[in-house]
Design a protein around this motif. Structure first.
Motif, short mmCIF file in Angstrom:
data_model
loop_
_atom_site.label_atom_id
_atom_site.label_comp_id
_atom_site.label_asym_id
_atom_site.label_seq_id
_atom_site.Cartn_x
_atom_site.Cartn_y
_atom_site.Cartn_z
N ALA A 145 -1.71 1.06 0.30
CA ALA A 145 -1.49 -0.27 -1.12
C ALA A 145 -1.79 -1.51 -0.89
CB ALA A 145 -0.31 0.17 -1.05
N THR A 146 -2.23 -1.43 -2.09
CA THR A 146 -2.79 -2.84 -1.67
C THR A 146 -2.20 -3.78 -3.77
OG1 THR A 146 -5.17 -4.60 -1.99
CG2 THR A 146 -5.35 -2.42 -3.44
N ASP A 148 -4.07 -6.01 -4.22
CA ASP A 148 -5.76 -7.97 -4.08
C ASP A 148 -6.28 -7.45 -4.90
OD1 ASP A 148 -4.62 -8.92 -2.27
OD2 ASP A 148 -5.90 -8.04 -0.96
N MET A 149 -6.38 -6.04 -6.39
CA MET A 149 -7.82 -5.97 -7.38
C MET A 149 -6.78 -6.06 -8.76
SD MET A 149 -9.82 -5.52 -5.89
CE MET A 149 -10.46 -5.26 -4.29
N GLY A 150 -5.34 -6.44 -8.95
CA GLY A 150 -4.54 -7.73 -10.18
C GLY A 150 -3.25 -6.51 -10.45
N GLU A 151 -3.12 -5.29 -10.11
CA GLU A 151 -2.40 -4.70 -9.74
C GLU A 151 -1.96 -3.83 -9.14
OE1 GLU A 151 -2.88 -1.24 -13.07
OE2 GLU A 151 -3.77 -3.48 -13.82
N VAL A 153 -2.25 -0.94 -6.14
CA VAL A 153 -2.92 0.60 -6.36
C VAL A 153 -2.94 0.97 -4.97
CG1 VAL A 153 -4.93 1.85 -6.06
CG2 VAL A 153 -5.04 -0.66 -7.99
N ALA A 156 -5.74 2.33 -0.38
CA ALA A 156 -6.31 0.66 -0.38
C ALA A 156 -8.23 1.35 0.87
CB ALA A 156 -6.22 -0.24 0.72
#
Ligand code: SF4
Lengths: 175, 740
Positions: A145-146, A148-151, A153, A156
């Motif tokens: 999971a991340t 880092d792209m704004g929500e 996701v 990853a």
């Protein structure tokens, strides 16, 4: 950690439910069929070191970088599980358990019921001797999971989906 | 000096405008997540104690642990290099990379590697260094520095990242959603990882008994960086070593919860290199993994870079306990507003960064942002290893004050600011640090002092010389102080011999000189509850100089307070304190300023006013004698009161008296003593305060009477809201007629 109540299997299952990870229970005899029903092809895997438990024929157990790249599912054993967290312990092996569990979209972890441990301190009691003997282990909890792209996701660099197959001892009737 | 204040104000304003909203949304999300996650963790406090004890022992034993880990790693077949400083580390890493003839090195997230600036060192040799953590990669593409130790690109919104990628990579279909951005990055980075020659990771923990590197991650890129290439370099500060594998357990339970509010991150890699996994070699795509006979290479580069000196530093040593979870940043109202590009130094960000920067890069780097810690203490209970982060900031501030140049210090200033500090101290700090003396002069010369202070030329001068923002109202000094009034009425109305309890009420500077009404209300309240009240002459607590990093002056103040209250304490009288920031001095900070026995006696014998009232009620006092509800009330507790766990007494007493209370859960009002008065921080203070203002302007609070326990909170609320605020004791105190 809101899973403090219930049996060890219930705690494990409920911790994983929070991460949308299904847990499918099976027996050694039925295990291969259970796995066959969960995987998306092509499938790579490493042999299960559990007596009387085998992988279905659909699994390529001798993967190379190119078959790994093409695979959608990877099947590996888990050395143990941690009920409080829904974690599975993936021990690195020369036949590639680490990449098989990491490069695919769907990771299927096969865990024996008897290897389910209640909590983190117990898990580290098990890890101590293993690591001191040179093992490397990943405690994996749910999909990669991340945020880092704004929500948030899932998927990853690692799998988007995780599925745990829990193998009861033959004839066991607990829980 | 005034121009540098202007520059700083402009920089903060710019960051508030450009990065504040993304940082605010993300850090507040992490902060809520942490509160929820630790609330569900039964053993939270005992895990924190255990984690702290492990770190304390490990740092004490560090030289021996470095030896053990070296033995363990070498007997496993790896190499350990202990680097004195960044240059030394980079030189070694460059040699390893050159030896392997490497064209590309892939990295997982590591703040320590940022500290070394190893990317630049390798790039100078022509090595292609690729950050594979998605947040770090965004920053590498944007050529920006991390703004947060856990989520480095926290200052960028999804839309910012989409714009960046679309401009830089010009994809066939413009990228928009987070899922699309992630998929794009995964694919691109996957290709770069596939033919990387060296993988570099940091380490969250290293176990001395087994030589295991523990990496706490969620994306999976650290796993790939460590497993795909045949060479793994791990860089880590020496403080990351713990004695045994089993010691890692409490940290794993704490670190995810403390950081982003996850019970556990997706992956906890426990790598004992060289690992047994086969290399995933894109150059030999059809050779079965199981058939490989890899010769893996592993290098552990341990970094000193100031850490062994930090270990010798009695005041800053605890910095080395830090596990870099980011809780102190996420729980900090100033950090939430402005982020790590203001609240950070060369590498590290957030409250504890002051200790790290002072230790590894030096005091100049710490000086850039040290002021942004207001000492509100909201982070203290959040730190999983119990570091007194505000104290670290205060010590560094004190040392910075002492390093200032001499010569801007004139005679009038000397008289108004009779402190124990060196001449080079910033004039604003000196002014605020000597608030007690100012207040005495102010009251003695009121109303002229108030009138002079409010004149435009005075405000302009104060702003230029001392940095007092002219948009703030200055406190108005009362000619008749609380102590004057108390003496004039002939002291207490309740006879000590027959009283239920006997108390020394601490008349803090503000209560005594400015808000005399709240002091009178406190006296009436205590008398009504059959408490004999004394109002001994006690100097200021030292909170004001302490906040400015004037530790020697604060120590003198502490000694003065203890001397003045000694007789009352020895006579068994309770010390009752109205102002929470002063009570926190008595209960917490004096532990650092006074001999232990004195500090303990004062800490054990002092009470916050409502804590005391609650205690009286629990012991049979009838609260009916006070003024009851049902007035609807909006209450904001003081930061330090909440750290001490005391806000519940105020709400409980208000409840029992029939008030209908709504309490704010906003971390901080943003005023924080003198902070919000300072020219360079006024806008930041108001930005932080906006959340409290909004809370009390919400439908369920906007018609309520506003009460606040702290002096600063009250001042900030007065500036934020049309309706004024009061101390809660002014609500519950019996009618003034009882004074006579
Ligand atoms: S000081 Fe404490 S709260 Fe702050 S990052 Fe370090 S461990 Fe976390």
């Amino acid at each position: 950690m809101s899973h403090a109540s219930g049996s060890i299997v219930e705690r494990f299952t409920s911790a994983l439910a929070d991460l949308d990870v299904p847990v499918t229970r099976t027996t050694p005899t039925d295990c291969a069929a259970t796995i066959a029903g969960i995987v998306a092809e092509p499938v790579v895997g490493v042999e299960l070191p559990f007596e009387g438990v085998t992988l279905p024929g659909v699994v390529d157990t001798d993967p190379s970088p190119s078959s790994l790249e093409a695979a959608r599912t990877g099947v590996t054993p888990a050395s143990f599980g941690i009920a409080d967290y829904g974690s599975v312990a993936l021990t690195a092996t020369p036949d590639g358990s680490e990449p098989v569990s990491l490069f695919v979209d769907r990771h299927v972890a096969v865990l024996r019921r008897r290897d389910l441990l209640p909590d983190m301190p117990t898990a580290f009691e098990r890890l101590g001797p293993a690591l001191r003997a040179g093992d490397s282990v990943v405690l994996a909890t749910g999909p990669s999971a991340t945020a880092d792209m704004g929500e948030l996701v899932r998927g990853a660099h690692g799998p988007k989906e995780v599925h745990v197959v829990l193998v009861d001892d033959e004839g066991a009737t607990d829980e | 000096m005034s121009s540098s204040r202007e520059e700083r104000a402009a920089r903060i304003r710019h960051l508030l405008d450009t990065e504040g909203s993304a940082v605010g949304e993300n850090t507040r999300g992490f902060n809520r997540g942490r509160y929820d996650a630790v609330a569900d963790l039964e053993a939270y406090e005992s895990l924190k104690d255990r984690a702290r004890a492990i770190k304390a022992d490990a740092i004490a034993d560090l030289p021996a642990l470095v030896e053990s880990v070296t033995e363990a790693v070498e007997s496993n077949g790896g190499t350990v290099y202990l680097a004195d400083d960044a240059d030394d580390a980079n030189r070694y890493i460059r040699e390893v990379v050159a030896d392997r003839d490497a064209d590309r090195l892939v990295k997982s997230k590591s703040m320590t590697s940022e500290e070394l600036e190893v990317n630049d060192a390798l790039a100078a040799d022509g090595v292609d260094v690729v950050e594979t953590d998605l947040g770090e990669w965004v920053l590498q593409v944007a050529d920006e520095a991390p703004s947060h130790i856990v989520a480095p690109a926290i200052h960028k919104s999804r839309a910012d990242i989409a714009r960046l990628f679309n401009e830089r990579f010009d994809p066939d279909e413009p990228l928009e959603t987070a899922a699309e951005l992630t998929a794009f990055a995964r694919e691109r980075l996957g290709e770069l990882i596939a033919d990387a020659d060296v993988g570099m990771t940091g380490a969250n923990f290293i176990t001395a008994d087994s030589g295991t590197i523990v990496l706490v991650t969620s994306e999976g890129n650290a796993r790939k960086s460590a497993v795909v290439p045949d060479t793994h370099v791990a860089v880590a500060g020496v403080e990351k070593i713990v004695p045994s594998v089993e010691d890692v357990s409490p940290f794993i339970e704490l670190i995810g919860r403390s950081g982003t509010g996850q019970d556990i991150t997706s992956y906890v890699s426990l790598l004992t290199p060289p690992v047994d996994s086969p290399v995933v070699d894109a150059g030999e795509p059809d050779v079965a993994l199981a058939d490989r006979d890899d010769d893996r290479e592993f290098h552990l580069v341990l970094i000193d870079n100031g850490r062994f000196d930090l270990r010798e530093d009695d005041e800053l040593r605890e910095t080395l306990y830090c596990i870099r979870c980011s809780a102190c940043a996420n729980s900090c109202a100033n950090f939430q507003a402005v982020g790590g590009h203001a609240f950070g130094g060369e590498t590290y960000t957030g409250g504890i960064a002051t200790g790290w920067e002072a230790g590894v890069h030096g005091y100049d780097s710490a000086a850039e942002f040290n002021d942004l810690c207001t000492g509100c203490s909201r982070c203290v209970n959040q730190c999983p290893v119990g570091i007194d982060i505000p104290w670290i900031n205060t010590v560094v501030r004190d040392r910075l004050n002492r390093a200032g140049d001499d010569g801007r210090f004139d005679a009038l200033y000397a008289e108004l600011t009779p402190d124990a500090e060196p001449g080079g101290l910033d004039l604003g700090k000196r002014l605020f640090g000597n608030y007690g003396t100012l207040a005495r002069v102010g009251s003695a010369t009121a109303p002229v002092s108030n009138w002079v202070a409010s004149l435009p030329p005075t405000r302009a001068l104060l702003e230029r010389v001392a940095g007092v923002d002219r948009r703030r109202d200055l406190p108005t000094f009362e000619r008749t102080t609380l102590r004057d009034w108390f003496a004039a009425r002939g002291g207490c109305r309740v006879d000590e011999a027959s009283a239920t309890r006997s108390a020394a009420l601490y008349a803090d500077v503000y209560t005594n000189h400015v808000d005399v009404d709240r002091g009178r209300a406190a006296v009436r309240t205590l008398e009504a509850l059959d408490v004999h009240v004394r109002l001994p002459s006690v100097p200021e607590s030292g909170r004001a100089p302490f906040s400015q990093g004037m530790i020697a002056t604060a120590k003198e103040a502490a000694e003065g307070v203890h001397d003045a209250l000694r007789a009352d304490l020895e006579a068994g009288r309770d010390v009752v304190v109205i102002e929470p920031s002063d009570l926190a001095m008595f209960r917490t900070e004096y532990g650092k300023l006074l001999p232990a026995a004195d500090a303990d006696a004062l800490a054990a014998g002092s009470y916050e006013l409502f804590e005391y009232v609650y205690g009286l009620a629990e012991n049979g006092a009838d609260l009916e004698v006070l003024t009851g509800g049902p007035e609807p009330v909006a209450y904001h507790a003081h930061c330090q009161q909440r750290t001490l766990g005391l806000e519940a007494y105020t709400t409980a007493v208000l409840d029992r008296l029939g008030y209908d209370v709504v309490e704010s859960d906003v971390e901080c009002c943003g005023m924080a003593g003198s902070f919000g008065y300072k020219r360079e921080y006024y806008e930041l203070s108001m930005d932080v305060g906006k959340h409290l203002g909004d809370r009390f302007a919400a439908a369920d609070a906007r018609d309520r009477t506003v009460v606040a326990s702290g002096t600063s909170c009250g001042e900030q609320l007065d500036d934020l809201l049309d309706r004024g605020s009061r101390h809660p004791v002014e609500l519950v105190a019996p009618d003034r007629r009882s004074e006579r």
